[in-house]
Design a protein around this motif. Structure first.
Motif, PDB file in Angstrom:
ATOM      1  N   ASP A  94       0.827  -1.192  -0.166  1.00 19.23           N
ATOM      2  CA  ASP A  94       0.107  -0.167  -0.082  1.00 19.23           C
ATOM      3  C   ASP A  94       0.870   1.044  -0.038  1.00 19.23           C
ATOM      4  O   ASP A  94       0.435   2.532   0.088  1.00 19.23           O
ATOM      5  N   LEU A  95       2.193   1.333  -0.177  1.00 18.95           N
ATOM      6  CA  LEU A  95       3.037   2.480  -0.106  1.00 18.95           C
ATOM      7  C   LEU A  95       3.817   2.565  -1.296  1.00 18.95           C
ATOM      8  O   LEU A  95       4.574   1.249  -1.731  1.00 18.95           O
ATOM      9  N   THR A  96       3.991   3.535  -1.749  1.00 17.50           N
ATOM     10  CA  THR A  96       4.877   3.910  -2.942  1.00 17.50           C
ATOM     11  C   THR A  96       6.024   5.052  -2.436  1.00 17.50           C
ATOM     12  O   THR A  96       5.455   5.864  -2.094  1.00 17.50           O
ATOM     13  N   GLY A 129       6.069   9.878  -1.121  1.00 19.43           N
ATOM     14  CA  GLY A 129       5.352   8.830  -1.386  1.00 19.43           C
ATOM     15  C   GLY A 129       3.917   9.115  -1.466  1.00 19.43           C
ATOM     16  O   GLY A 129       3.185   9.908  -0.973  1.00 19.43           O
ATOM     17  N   ILE A 130       3.240   7.756  -1.695  1.00 17.20           N
ATOM     18  CA  ILE A 130       1.507   7.710  -1.603  1.00 17.20           C
ATOM     19  C   ILE A 130       1.237   6.534  -0.862  1.00 17.20           C
ATOM     20  O   ILE A 130       1.809   5.546  -1.017  1.00 17.20           O
ATOM     21  N   LEU A 131       0.293   6.823   0.031  1.00 17.02           N
ATOM     22  CA  LEU A 131      -0.192   5.622   0.833  1.00 17.02           C
ATOM     23  C   LEU A 131      -1.602   5.322   0.308  1.00 17.02           C
ATOM     24  O   LEU A 131      -2.512   6.038   0.114  1.00 17.02           O
ATOM     25  N   GLY A 152      -2.762  17.890   4.896  1.00 19.29           N
ATOM     26  CA  GLY A 152      -3.618  16.687   5.269  1.00 19.29           C
ATOM     27  C   GLY A 152      -2.439  15.522   5.045  1.00 19.29           C
ATOM     28  O   GLY A 152      -2.988  14.311   5.273  1.00 19.29           O
ATOM     29  N   GLY A 153      -1.067  15.828   4.755  1.00 23.16           N
ATOM     30  CA  GLY A 153      -0.277  14.649   4.568  1.00 23.16           C
ATOM     31  C   GLY A 153       0.351  14.187   5.645  1.00 23.16           C
ATOM     32  O   GLY A 153       0.181  14.835   6.982  1.00 23.16           O
ATOM     33  N   PHE A 154       1.216  13.096   5.759  1.00 28.75           N
ATOM     34  CA  PHE A 154       1.816  12.726   6.736  1.00 28.75           C
ATOM     35  C   PHE A 154       3.463  13.094   6.567  1.00 28.75           C
ATOM     36  O   PHE A 154       4.017  12.909   5.629  1.00 28.75           O
ATOM     37  N   ALA A 168       1.211   6.726   9.926  1.00 26.13           N
ATOM     38  CA  ALA A 168       0.519   7.222   8.821  1.00 26.13           C
ATOM     39  C   ALA A 168      -1.066   6.611   8.298  1.00 26.13           C
ATOM     40  O   ALA A 168      -1.777   7.174   7.969  1.00 26.13           O
ATOM     41  N   ARG A 169      -0.694   5.226   8.479  1.00 26.51           N
ATOM     42  CA  ARG A 169      -1.902   4.307   8.262  1.00 26.51           C
ATOM     43  C   ARG A 169      -3.019   4.616   9.018  1.00 26.51           C
ATOM     44  O   ARG A 169      -4.145   4.706   8.682  1.00 26.51           O
ATOM     45  N   MET A 170      -2.729   5.127  10.381  1.00 23.90           N
ATOM     46  CA  MET A 170      -3.685   5.303  11.371  1.00 23.90           C
ATOM     47  C   MET A 170      -4.227   6.457  11.273  1.00 23.90           C
ATOM     48  O   MET A 170      -5.172   6.931  12.133  1.00 23.90           O
ATOM     49  N   GLY A 171      -3.740   7.301  10.438  1.00 24.46           N
ATOM     50  CA  GLY A 171      -4.331   8.553  10.161  1.00 24.46           C
ATOM     51  C   GLY A 171      -3.410  10.086  10.893  1.00 24.46           C
ATOM     52  O   GLY A 171      -4.172  11.144  10.769  1.00 24.46           O
TER      53      GLY A 171
END
Length: 133
Positions: free
Chosen positions: A37-39, A73-75, A108-110, A127-130
């Motif tokens: 799920d991560l690039t 990157g992008i999640l 809004g990014g991490f 990051a996955r948890m917001g």
């Protein structure tokens, strides 16, 4: 050696790489490369000098922006931006890096500063948890 791939031991084509942050970045990219799920991309920034067709030198900036994170990157599936600034154990961020990381968070990014693979893994879990940091 042109086009040599840097190893996780800090060598590039058999020669020692002088920047320890580069070694940590590569270790993080290799460790997180299997996350489905991560690039992540390496974001090199700086100034390059080129010669034009008349032999004149001109300068050109490359990378996202002054102070932008080392790894961006992008999640998935959210499309959320992730920015990791990689530092050594005693490395410190610059004011430009602090400003860029704050901007990513404000939009809004991490964004986080990481010093090891374990810290990078923990940052991505946040990051996955917001979380924003």
């Amino acid at each position: 050696m042109v086009g040599a791939v840097q190893g996780t031991d800090g060598t590039k084509g058999g020669e020692r790489v002088s920047n320890p942050e580069t070694v940590i970045q590569q270790q993080i990219r290799l460790a997180l490369g299997g996350e489905s799920d991560l690039t992540l991309w390496r974001n090199s920034t700086g100034m390059a000098e080129h010669l034009d067709q008349h032999g004149r030198t001109f300068r050109q900036r490359y990378g996202l922006a002054v102070g932008s994170a080392d790894l961006v990157g992008i999640l998935a599936p959210s499309g959320r931006m992730v920015a990791l600034e990689v530092k050594t154990a005693r490395g410190r961020t610059t004011p430009e890096q602090d400003q860029w990381l704050a901007l990513v968070r404000a939009r809004g990014g991490f964004a986080a500063v990481v010093r090891t693979v374990a810290e990078a893994r923990a940052a991505i879990a946040r990051a996955r948890m917001g979380a924003i940091e």
